[in-house]
Enzyme design. Structure first.
Site, PDB file in Angstrom:
ATOM      1  N   HIS B  50      -1.452  26.157  10.867  1.00  7.14           N
ATOM      2  CA  HIS B  50      -0.482  27.014  11.534  1.00  7.14           C
ATOM      3  C   HIS B  50      -0.395  28.318  10.736  1.00  7.14           C
ATOM      4  O   HIS B  50      -0.661  28.334   9.527  1.00  7.14           O
ATOM      5  CB  HIS B  50       0.895  26.335  11.583  1.00  7.14           C
ATOM      6  N   GLU B  52       2.032  29.957   9.523  1.00  8.59           N
ATOM      7  CA  GLU B  52       2.922  29.918   8.356  1.00  8.59           C
ATOM      8  C   GLU B  52       2.233  29.275   7.143  1.00  8.59           C
ATOM      9  O   GLU B  52       2.358  29.756   6.010  1.00  8.59           O
ATOM     10  CB  GLU B  52       4.194  29.106   8.665  1.00  8.59           C
ATOM     11  N   CYS B  80       7.646  24.825  13.158  1.00  9.90           N
ATOM     12  CA  CYS B  80       7.734  23.379  13.421  1.00  9.90           C
ATOM     13  C   CYS B  80       8.202  22.696  12.132  1.00  9.90           C
ATOM     14  O   CYS B  80       8.370  23.340  11.096  1.00  9.90           O
ATOM     15  CB  CYS B  80       6.375  22.839  13.870  1.00  9.90           C
ATOM     16  N   CYS B  83       5.870  23.236   9.078  1.00 11.54           N
ATOM     17  CA  CYS B  83       5.969  24.561   8.459  1.00 11.54           C
ATOM     18  C   CYS B  83       7.345  24.795   7.844  1.00 11.54           C
ATOM     19  O   CYS B  83       7.462  25.403   6.780  1.00 11.54           O
ATOM     20  CB  CYS B  83       5.647  25.634   9.493  1.00 11.54           C
TER      21      CYS B  83
END
Lengths: 149, 149
Positions: B50, B52, B80, B83
Site C-alpha cells: 500500500h 503508506e 486500512c 497501514c
C-alpha cells in the site's frame, strides 16, 4: 525435513542474534513447500519489517502474484494488527502461531482483526503451537536487553 | 512548492495509470521536508505494498532509522488497519488523509485502531482534506474496471 514451526524458530533465533525481537515466520505453498522464511528486521531500519510482512513479500515475489490463495503462514508469535491485516490482504488460508501476545497481538487480543465485520478474508487460525518455547525465547531476549541497560 | 496532499494525489494518479487502486502517500520530516512519496504497488506483486507502507519504508531508509518521530504522513485515502498500525509502529506524529473509507478504513471505521487500548502510539489525525477529489479519483478508477470487465 524440519517442521515449519522449527524453521520459524531458527529465523527467530537468528533475528535475536542481530538484536531484533526474536520472531520468525515461514510461508508454505498450497503443496506444503516452503516459499519464504524471514525474521524481524525492524531495528535494521524499517518499521514495517516484521517477520510476517517480510515472509509475505518474499512469498509473493516468488509466486509472482500479490494474493497467496491456499498458502499457510507459520509464525512464532501472535501477529500484531498490521501483520494480521496483511495476512488477510494476502488471502492466506491458514495461520499457525506459537506464543499468544496479550499486549501486542491483533488476532486473539486487541482488535481481534478477523472478528471485525470489515475484515474481508478470514484465515483459519491455530494458536499456541510450541507456545512455551516461543515465550522462553522472548523472555530471554528481553531479560538480556534489561541486563545491558 | 506544491502542497503535500497535491503530491500525494500525483502519486495516486500515477498508480491508477499502472492499474493500481489510486492511493498516494507522502511522508514529511519534522521540518516539513518531503522525505518519501509512493503510490500503491500491490498488483505489481506485493500484498503489503500500500502507498503508506511504501512511503514509511522509504522515509525510514532515508533517515536510517525505523522510528519516524516528529514526521507526518499525508495520504489520499483513510488508511486500512495494516497501514494504520504501521503508522503507529513508525511513531508518526500526525496523519492527514483525504477520503474516508467506510468499507476498508481502520482509523475512523472498522477497528478504529487508535482507539484500541492496546495501541501504544496514537498520531494526531486529520481526515477529510480534499475528500471529494479523492473520492472522484477512486470512483473513476472502479468505474473503468467495471467497464473493462
Amino acid at each position: 525435513m524440519p517442521e515449519p514451526m522449527d524453521i520459524a524458530f531458527e529465523a527467530a533465533e537468528a533475528a535475536s542474534k542481530r538484536g531484533e525481537v526474536p520472531v520468525g515466520a515461514v510461508v508454505l505453498g498450497p503443496d506444503g513447500q516452503v516459499l519464504a522464511v524471514a525474521g524481524n528486521e525492524v531495528e535494521a531500519g524499517d518499521p514495517t519489517a516484521h517477520a510476517e510482512i517480510l515472509a509475505l513479500r518474499a512469498a509473493a515475489a516468488k509466486l509472482g502474484r500479490p494474493r497467496l490463495e491456499g498458502c499457510e503462514l507459520v509464525v512464532t508469535l501472535e501477529p500484531c494488527s498490521m501483520c494480521a491485516t496483511a495476512i488477510s490482504h494476502a488471502r492466506i488460508k491458514r495461520l499457525v502461531f506459537a506464543a499468544y501476545d496479550p499486549k501486542g497481538g491483533g488476532v486473539e487480543h486487541g482488535p481481534r482483526m478477523y472478528r471485525q465485520p470489515t475484515c474481508h478474508h478470514r484465515p483459519e487460525v491455530v494458536g499456541g503451537v510450541q507456545a512455551e518455547k516461543a515465550e522462553m525465547l522472548l523472555k530471554q531476549f528481553f531479560a538480556g536487553l534489561r541486563a545491558e541497560s
